[in-house]
Each structure stands twice: as C-alpha cells, then as structure tokens.
Design a protein around this motif. Structure first.
Motif, PDB file in Angstrom:
ATOM      1  N   GLU A 100      10.715  -6.207 -10.875  1.00  0.00           N
ATOM      2  CA  GLU A 100      10.027  -5.083 -10.259  1.00  0.00           C
ATOM      3  C   GLU A 100       9.579  -5.467  -8.853  1.00  0.00           C
ATOM      4  O   GLU A 100       9.261  -6.624  -8.600  1.00  0.00           O
ATOM      5  CB  GLU A 100       8.817  -4.690 -11.102  1.00  0.00           C
ATOM      6  CG  GLU A 100       9.153  -4.309 -12.538  1.00  0.00           C
ATOM      7  CD  GLU A 100       7.917  -4.080 -13.381  1.00  0.00           C
ATOM      8  OE1 GLU A 100       6.821  -3.941 -12.796  1.00  0.00           O
ATOM      9  OE2 GLU A 100       8.038  -4.057 -14.620  1.00  0.00           O
ATOM     10  N   PRO A 101       9.545  -4.510  -7.923  1.00  0.00           N
ATOM     11  CA  PRO A 101       9.045  -4.839  -6.589  1.00  0.00           C
ATOM     12  C   PRO A 101       7.564  -5.184  -6.640  1.00  0.00           C
ATOM     13  O   PRO A 101       6.825  -4.694  -7.492  1.00  0.00           O
ATOM     14  CB  PRO A 101       9.296  -3.557  -5.793  1.00  0.00           C
ATOM     15  CG  PRO A 101       9.349  -2.480  -6.820  1.00  0.00           C
ATOM     16  CD  PRO A 101       9.954  -3.102  -8.043  1.00  0.00           C
ATOM     17  N   SER A 131       2.812  -8.416  -9.086  1.00  0.00           N
ATOM     18  CA  SER A 131       4.244  -8.706  -9.233  1.00  0.00           C
ATOM     19  C   SER A 131       4.599  -8.785 -10.715  1.00  0.00           C
ATOM     20  O   SER A 131       3.772  -9.165 -11.547  1.00  0.00           O
ATOM     21  CB  SER A 131       4.601 -10.047  -8.571  1.00  0.00           C
ATOM     22  OG  SER A 131       4.285 -10.038  -7.202  1.00  0.00           O
ATOM     23  N   SER A 167       8.239  -4.143   3.239  1.00  0.00           N
ATOM     24  CA  SER A 167       7.991  -2.966   2.400  1.00  0.00           C
ATOM     25  C   SER A 167       7.515  -1.800   3.253  1.00  0.00           C
ATOM     26  O   SER A 167       6.834  -1.983   4.272  1.00  0.00           O
ATOM     27  CB  SER A 167       6.926  -3.271   1.344  1.00  0.00           C
ATOM     28  OG  SER A 167       6.529  -2.096   0.647  1.00  0.00           O
ATOM     29  N   HIS A 225       1.331  -0.709  -0.303  1.00  0.00           N
ATOM     30  CA  HIS A 225       2.685  -1.220  -0.040  1.00  0.00           C
ATOM     31  C   HIS A 225       3.480  -1.033  -1.331  1.00  0.00           C
ATOM     32  O   HIS A 225       3.157  -1.613  -2.358  1.00  0.00           O
ATOM     33  CB  HIS A 225       2.661  -2.694   0.315  1.00  0.00           C
ATOM     34  CG  HIS A 225       1.816  -3.025   1.506  1.00  0.00           C
ATOM     35  ND1 HIS A 225       2.050  -4.134   2.284  1.00  0.00           N
ATOM     36  CD2 HIS A 225       0.739  -2.400   2.069  1.00  0.00           C
ATOM     37  CE1 HIS A 225       1.159  -4.193   3.265  1.00  0.00           C
ATOM     38  NE2 HIS A 225       0.353  -3.147   3.149  1.00  0.00           N
ATOM     39  N   SER A 226       4.545  -0.275  -1.277  1.00  0.00           N
ATOM     40  CA  SER A 226       5.189   0.178  -2.510  1.00  0.00           C
ATOM     41  C   SER A 226       6.392  -0.631  -2.963  1.00  0.00           C
ATOM     42  O   SER A 226       6.795  -0.537  -4.120  1.00  0.00           O
ATOM     43  CB  SER A 226       5.633   1.641  -2.330  1.00  0.00           C
ATOM     44  OG  SER A 226       6.565   1.737  -1.258  1.00  0.00           O
ATOM     45  N   ASP A 227       6.968  -1.477  -2.085  1.00  0.00           N
ATOM     46  CA  ASP A 227       8.307  -1.971  -2.438  1.00  0.00           C
ATOM     47  C   ASP A 227       8.649  -3.285  -1.754  1.00  0.00           C
ATOM     48  O   ASP A 227       9.650  -3.375  -1.030  1.00  0.00           O
ATOM     49  CB  ASP A 227       9.345  -0.896  -2.077  1.00  0.00           C
ATOM     50  CG  ASP A 227      10.713  -1.172  -2.699  1.00  0.00           C
ATOM     51  OD1 ASP A 227      10.775  -1.928  -3.677  1.00  0.00           O
ATOM     52  OD2 ASP A 227      11.708  -0.628  -2.184  1.00  0.00           O
ATOM     53  N   HIS A 228       7.845  -4.332  -1.961  1.00  0.00           N
ATOM     54  CA  HIS A 228       8.213  -5.656  -1.461  1.00  0.00           C
ATOM     55  C   HIS A 228       9.257  -6.276  -2.404  1.00  0.00           C
ATOM     56  O   HIS A 228       8.940  -6.660  -3.538  1.00  0.00           O
ATOM     57  CB  HIS A 228       6.995  -6.583  -1.408  1.00  0.00           C
ATOM     58  CG  HIS A 228       6.052  -6.293  -0.288  1.00  0.00           C
ATOM     59  ND1 HIS A 228       6.324  -6.636   1.022  1.00  0.00           N
ATOM     60  CD2 HIS A 228       4.837  -5.688  -0.275  1.00  0.00           C
ATOM     61  CE1 HIS A 228       5.317  -6.267   1.787  1.00  0.00           C
ATOM     62  NE2 HIS A 228       4.398  -5.687   1.023  1.00  0.00           N
ATOM     63  N   VAL A 229      10.500  -6.352  -1.961  1.00  0.00           N
ATOM     64  CA  VAL A 229      11.514  -7.041  -2.754  1.00  0.00           C
ATOM     65  C   VAL A 229      11.113  -8.506  -2.872  1.00  0.00           C
ATOM     66  O   VAL A 229      10.739  -9.150  -1.886  1.00  0.00           O
ATOM     67  CB  VAL A 229      12.899  -6.911  -2.090  1.00  0.00           C
ATOM     68  CG1 VAL A 229      13.936  -7.715  -2.867  1.00  0.00           C
ATOM     69  CG2 VAL A 229      13.311  -5.451  -2.030  1.00  0.00           C
ATOM     70  N   THR A 264       3.848  -4.900  -5.306  1.00  0.00           N
ATOM     71  CA  THR A 264       3.027  -3.909  -4.609  1.00  0.00           C
ATOM     72  C   THR A 264       1.778  -4.595  -4.053  1.00  0.00           C
ATOM     73  O   THR A 264       1.329  -5.629  -4.569  1.00  0.00           O
ATOM     74  CB  THR A 264       2.616  -2.765  -5.543  1.00  0.00           C
ATOM     75  OG1 THR A 264       1.881  -3.298  -6.657  1.00  0.00           O
ATOM     76  CG2 THR A 264       3.846  -2.038  -6.067  1.00  0.00           C
TER      77      THR A 264
END
Length: 222
Positions: A96-97, A131, A55, A79-83, A99
């Motif tokens: 949703e990703p 999550s 991310s 952290h904005s976008d951990h797939v 954070t």
C-alpha cells in the motif's frame, strides 16, 4: 439583531488592531529528500520502514494577519500516495502507498505587500506517517504470507516562502517549503500472519526531510 453583534464586533476589532482573516486551500507535490528517499541508506531484509517516492498532497488552512507584515497560520495536509520501497526481497502483491498527515502552525513574514505579495514562512507541527505492505517470511523452510503495518509519529518544523498574485479578495500563490520531521527511533509495527497478530519494534535511524511544492488559493474574509 443579535446575530449582527458578533459580526459587528469582529469588524470593529479588525479596524482597531489591523486584523485580517483569510482561509485557503492548497495542493501540490511532496518530494522526499536524503535518507527518506533512500539516498545513502541501505534497507535491511524485511525492513518495515521504507524509502518513499513523491506524492500528491492537498490541504487547507486559516490565517490571521496582524497589520501588514505578520500573519499567523494553522494548516493540515494529506499526502495520499508515497510509493514505498522496502528492504525485503520477497515482496508480494498488496503493498500500500504510504500516507502522511502533517498538522502545522506557523508565521508568514511579508516582505512585499500589495497585489503581488512575497513572504517567508516558518513553523512547527505534528506529523503522522502510515505504511503497510505484504511480504513473505520463512519459518522452518515454510513460507508464510504476512501483512506489516507501521505508524510513525513525531514533531517537526518547516521553513519556506512564497509569492502570489491578487485578484480581488483572492490571492493565488506558489509556496515551496522544506519540512524536517524528528521521527528517528523505534516504532511499533503490527504483523498479521494468517490471521494471528503480534507487535514488534521497527528501527528508523534517520529523520525525514521533504520539500513541498504548493499552489494555493487564499480568500480574504476581512
């Protein structure tokens, strides 16, 4: 006149005890490792604690230097976008990703000062991970769409280092850091099934480990 007194006192203290104040911003990439990234750990069906990809992250901090070798730091990052990969084979659109919000405090030990500083770092903090995803569950052969949301909190610590390049009051730095988050255990998960909500526990049988690759800009105030 009265407004000048605090500023003057700060300058006197700085000169007397070798104090220095600085503020900075940073950004970069956070890369999960080991079980946090899914290495060697299998997810159970409908596991609400997922494996995370990398991310983008960013944050800010303030520092107080004591002499030329020791610097104390307080920082917060996002952290904005951990797939996120989940264990369910029936994931529906709407995931949703993940954070992550770490709030840390630590010390930087300067190995080389001057215009090109080098240092090692260590500290501790509090880490909040959130999550949410949408999936399908079956009851009596009838599919139901649901949303699951889990917030994972825990203490942790980090070690790392950095090196920089000074330009006047600014220092541009590269700072890799290794974080270990002690969040193994059960965590409350909220489910929403057709508007009806209930809570259950989601088991997490590993601690999170990730690496930050940070680029920072620090400004020396005094």
């Amino acid at each position: 006149m009265l407004k000048l007194i605090p500023a003057g006192a700060l300058l006197v203290a700085s000169a007397a005890w070798g104090l220095g104040l600085a503020a900075g911003v940073f950004g970069g990439v956070a890369a999960p490792m080991g079980a946090m990234a899914g290495e060697g750990v299998a997810l159970d069906p409908h596991d609400e604690v997922g494996h995370l990809g990398s991310s983008w992250m960013y944050g800010g901090r303030g520092t107080v230097a004591f002499g030329e070798r020791l610097e104390l730091e307080a920082a917060a990052a996002y952290h904005s976008d951990h797939v996120t990969e989940y264990g369910s084979d029936f994931l529906a659109p709407g995931a949703e990703p993940t954070t992550l919000l770490p709030v840390t405090a630590g010390a930087n030990f300067v190995l080389r000062g001057g215009a090109s500083p080098a240092y090692v770092s260590a500290g501790a903090g509090y880490y909040r991970q959130k999550s949410a995803y949408v999936g399908l569950m079956y009851r009596q052969a009838t599919p139901y769409l649901y949303r699951a949301e889990v917030t994972i909190r825990g203490p942790g610590f980090y070690v790392g280092g950095g090196f920089g390049l000074g330009a006047g009051p600014f220092t541009f730095a590269f700072e890799p850091r290794l974080h270990v988050v002690l969040n193994e255990g059960d965590h409350a998960t909220t489910y929403d099934v057709n508007g009806a909500t209930f809570e259950a526990e989601s088991a997490k049988d590993y601690n999170d480990v990730y690496v930050d690759l940070l680029f920072a800009v620090n400004y020396k105030i005094i």
